[in-house]
Write a protein that holds these residues in place. Structure first.
Motif, PDB file in Angstrom:
ATOM      1  N   THR A   1      73.062  76.622  73.411  1.00 54.83           N
ATOM      2  CA  THR A   1      72.901  75.914  74.698  1.00 54.83           C
ATOM      3  C   THR A   1      71.632  75.077  74.695  1.00 54.83           C
ATOM      4  N   GLY A   2      71.723  73.920  75.409  1.00 53.78           N
ATOM      5  CA  GLY A   2      70.503  73.141  75.670  1.00 53.78           C
ATOM      6  C   GLY A   2      70.161  72.111  74.619  1.00 53.78           C
ATOM      7  N   GLY A   3      71.028  71.914  73.603  1.00 55.67           N
ATOM      8  CA  GLY A   3      70.651  70.958  72.546  1.00 55.67           C
ATOM      9  C   GLY A   3      71.392  69.630  72.601  1.00 55.67           C
ATOM     10  N   LEU A   4      72.192  69.400  73.661  1.00 55.64           N
ATOM     11  CA  LEU A   4      73.037  68.178  73.661  1.00 55.64           C
ATOM     12  C   LEU A   4      72.252  66.973  74.186  1.00 55.64           C
ATOM     13  N   ARG A   5      72.409  65.820  73.525  1.00 58.09           N
ATOM     14  CA  ARG A   5      71.786  64.557  73.991  1.00 58.09           C
ATOM     15  C   ARG A   5      72.756  63.408  73.766  1.00 58.09           C
ATOM     16  N   PRO A   6      72.554  62.292  74.483  1.00 59.44           N
ATOM     17  CA  PRO A   6      73.451  61.145  74.274  1.00 59.44           C
ATOM     18  C   PRO A   6      73.355  60.666  72.820  1.00 59.44           C
ATOM     19  N   HIS A   7      74.487  60.289  72.222  1.00 57.36           N
ATOM     20  CA  HIS A   7      74.476  59.811  70.827  1.00 57.36           C
ATOM     21  C   HIS A   7      74.142  58.318  70.831  1.00 57.36           C
ATOM     22  N   VAL A   8      72.936  58.016  71.285  1.00 54.12           N
ATOM     23  CA  VAL A   8      72.466  56.630  71.319  1.00 54.12           C
ATOM     24  C   VAL A   8      71.145  56.562  70.568  1.00 54.12           C
ATOM     25  N   VAL A   9      70.811  55.355  70.061  1.00 52.59           N
ATOM     26  CA  VAL A   9      69.583  55.172  69.270  1.00 52.59           C
ATOM     27  C   VAL A   9      68.448  54.803  70.211  1.00 52.59           C
ATOM     28  N   TRP A  10      67.398  55.585  70.234  1.00 53.77           N
ATOM     29  CA  TRP A  10      66.235  55.304  71.062  1.00 53.77           C
ATOM     30  C   TRP A  10      65.194  54.505  70.298  1.00 53.77           C
ATOM     31  N   PHE A  11      64.281  53.905  71.009  1.00 56.01           N
ATOM     32  CA  PHE A  11      63.199  53.158  70.353  1.00 56.01           C
ATOM     33  C   PHE A  11      62.454  54.101  69.401  1.00 56.01           C
ATOM     34  N   GLY A  12      62.225  53.613  68.188  1.00 53.73           N
ATOM     35  CA  GLY A  12      61.543  54.450  67.188  1.00 53.73           C
ATOM     36  C   GLY A  12      62.518  55.183  66.300  1.00 53.73           C
ATOM     37  N   GLU A  13      63.812  55.141  66.640  1.00 49.68           N
ATOM     38  CA  GLU A  13      64.828  55.782  65.783  1.00 49.68           C
ATOM     39  C   GLU A  13      65.563  54.714  64.964  1.00 49.68           C
ATOM     40  N   MET A  14      66.116  55.106  63.855  1.00 48.19           N
ATOM     41  CA  MET A  14      66.819  54.176  62.961  1.00 48.19           C
ATOM     42  C   MET A  14      68.230  53.900  63.497  1.00 48.19           C
ATOM     43  N   PRO A  15      68.575  52.615  63.672  1.00 44.91           N
ATOM     44  CA  PRO A  15      69.955  52.294  64.078  1.00 44.91           C
ATOM     45  C   PRO A  15      70.952  52.811  63.046  1.00 44.91           C
ATOM     46  N   PHE A  16      72.203  52.962  63.450  1.00 47.51           N
ATOM     47  CA  PHE A  16      73.253  53.521  62.597  1.00 47.51           C
ATOM     48  C   PHE A  16      73.841  52.447  61.664  1.00 47.51           C
ATOM     49  N   GLU A  17      74.338  52.920  60.516  1.00 43.32           N
ATOM     50  CA  GLU A  17      75.128  52.128  59.569  1.00 43.32           C
ATOM     51  C   GLU A  17      74.408  50.864  59.078  1.00 43.32           C
ATOM     52  N   MET A  18      73.093  50.962  58.918  1.00 40.75           N
ATOM     53  CA  MET A  18      72.340  49.769  58.495  1.00 40.75           C
ATOM     54  C   MET A  18      72.739  49.309  57.097  1.00 40.75           C
ATOM     55  N   ASN A  19      73.116  50.216  56.206  1.00 40.51           N
ATOM     56  CA  ASN A  19      73.526  49.794  54.848  1.00 40.51           C
ATOM     57  C   ASN A  19      74.806  48.968  54.909  1.00 40.51           C
ATOM     58  N   ARG A  20      75.731  49.445  55.754  1.00 39.78           N
ATOM     59  CA  ARG A  20      77.030  48.728  55.878  1.00 39.78           C
ATOM     60  C   ARG A  20      76.802  47.352  56.514  1.00 39.78           C
ATOM     61  N   ILE A  21      75.885  47.303  57.470  1.00 42.01           N
ATOM     62  CA  ILE A  21      75.576  46.032  58.145  1.00 42.01           C
ATOM     63  C   ILE A  21      74.905  45.067  57.163  1.00 42.01           C
ATOM     64  N   ALA A  22      73.935  45.572  56.402  1.00 45.73           N
ATOM     65  CA  ALA A  22      73.230  44.712  55.429  1.00 45.73           C
ATOM     66  C   ALA A  22      74.205  44.175  54.391  1.00 45.73           C
ATOM     67  N   ASP A  23      75.143  45.020  53.983  1.00 44.95           N
ATOM     68  CA  ASP A  23      76.143  44.584  52.986  1.00 44.95           C
ATOM     69  C   ASP A  23      77.014  43.470  53.571  1.00 44.95           C
ATOM     70  N   ALA A  24      77.439  43.654  54.827  1.00 46.21           N
ATOM     71  CA  ALA A  24      78.291  42.635  55.470  1.00 46.21           C
ATOM     72  C   ALA A  24      77.523  41.320  55.639  1.00 46.21           C
ATOM     73  N   LEU A  25      76.259  41.403  56.019  1.00 49.13           N
ATOM     74  CA  LEU A  25      75.450  40.184  56.209  1.00 49.13           C
ATOM     75  C   LEU A  25      75.255  39.460  54.876  1.00 49.13           C
ATOM     76  N   SER A  26      75.146  40.241  53.793  1.00 45.06           N
ATOM     77  CA  SER A  26      74.891  39.612  52.476  1.00 45.06           C
ATOM     78  C   SER A  26      76.118  38.876  51.957  1.00 45.06           C
ATOM     79  N   LYS A  27      77.281  39.131  52.585  1.00 40.87           N
ATOM     80  CA  LYS A  27      78.530  38.503  52.105  1.00 40.87           C
ATOM     81  C   LYS A  27      79.150  37.550  53.128  1.00 40.87           C
ATOM     82  N   CYS A  28      78.527  37.437  54.302  1.00 41.35           N
ATOM     83  CA  CYS A  28      79.187  36.653  55.358  1.00 41.35           C
ATOM     84  C   CYS A  28      78.988  35.152  55.129  1.00 41.35           C
ATOM     85  N   ASP A  29      79.937  34.364  55.642  1.00 41.10           N
ATOM     86  CA  ASP A  29      79.738  32.901  55.623  1.00 41.10           C
ATOM     87  C   ASP A  29      79.662  32.336  57.037  1.00 41.10           C
TER      88      ASP A  29
END
Ligand code: APR
Length: 243
Positions: free
Chosen positions: A142-170
């Protein structure tokens, strides 16, 4: 043959504004009512979890009452009908892209319809209010639940997948974001670095407007459907806007 093969779209709070959800930095924005350090940082949660729960419970409630707008629907249509790849990277924590039908989607700042247990790291769908007296369905603590959102100072999710997509986008399209918050605000530079065409669709010039090859300013429900029609038909944007 379509002009672009790999499109990356970054969306921000301005995309959901016409669905009735507040943005952060407009004159009536969320950060005018709350200090982000109290409600969107791990330290704030440590200091006063009840305030953070209340903040997200209220936002989750208004998000569940909101509906996708014409801009969300145009982007979902683009993903379905465009012959190239279309990836949406959203900073938004509402689920209006999903409701409009988008599926190739990354929530880099998380989403308010899921929670994470700080005791066992379980991430589970959660549309009810959160509080500190709830028991985790996984670990039963009990007592450990929090919103699954990224707060300031935390690392955003899926940054590797995003960087890969940006490196290939036109084509990189930024929609409804002020360009204030990194790493998202740096995506346009990454796309330009690999020679992608870069477009800003926003109510007004963002902080990063000068980095974009092409800018169209206006309400998302007007300029996003017009831009999607321009991509699909090949007609000039102005002609699609007039239609
Ligand atoms: N159509 C298009 N753009 C709009 C509209 C609209 N109807 N209404 C507002 N905008 C634009 C504003 O001009 C502004 O540039 O949307 C942008 C919203 O900017 P912000 O409020 O800063 O929101 P966002 O850029 O998404 O914030 C990024 O900051 O606080 C963090 O985690 C939070 O994900 C958020 C991140």
């Amino acid at each position: 043959m379509s002009k672009y093969q790999r499109i990356v779209i970054l969306s921000g709070a301005g995309l959901s504004a016409e669905s009735g959800l507040a943005t952060f930095r407009d004159t009536d924005g969320i950060w005018k009512q709350y200090d982000y350090r109290d409600v969107a940082t791990p330290e704030g949660f440590q200091r006063n979890p009840h305030l953070v729960y209340e903040f997200y419970n209220a936002r989750r409630k208004s998000a569940t009452q909101a509906h996708p707008n014409e801009a969300h629907r145009a982007l979902a249509q683009l993903e379905k009908s465009y012959p190239g790849e279309v990836l949406i990277v959203t900073q938004n924590v509402d689920n209006l892209h999903e409701q409009a039908g988008s599926s190739n989607l990354i929530h880099m700042h998380g989403d308010m319809q899921t929670m994470v247990c700080t005791n066992c790291d379980a991430v589970l769908p959660w549309t009810k209010d959160l509080s500190d007296d709830l028991t985790c369905p996984e670990c039963e603590l009990t007592g450990g639940l929090r919103p699954h959102v990224v707060w300031f100072g935390e690392m955003p999710f899926e940054m590797n997948r995003i960087a890969d997509a940006l490196s290939k986008c036109d084509l990189f399209v930024s929609i409804g974001t002020s360009g204030n918050v990194y790493p998202a605000a740096g995506f346009v530079a990454a796309a330009k670095h690999v020679g992608a065409h870069t477009v800003e669709l926003n109510l007004e010039p963002s902080c990063g407007a000068s980095h974009f090859c092409e800018c169209h300013h206006g309400r998302a429900t007007e300029i996003v459907p017009a831009f999607v029609q321009h991509l699909v038909s090949g007609q000039p944007f102005e002609q699609c806007q007039a239609a």
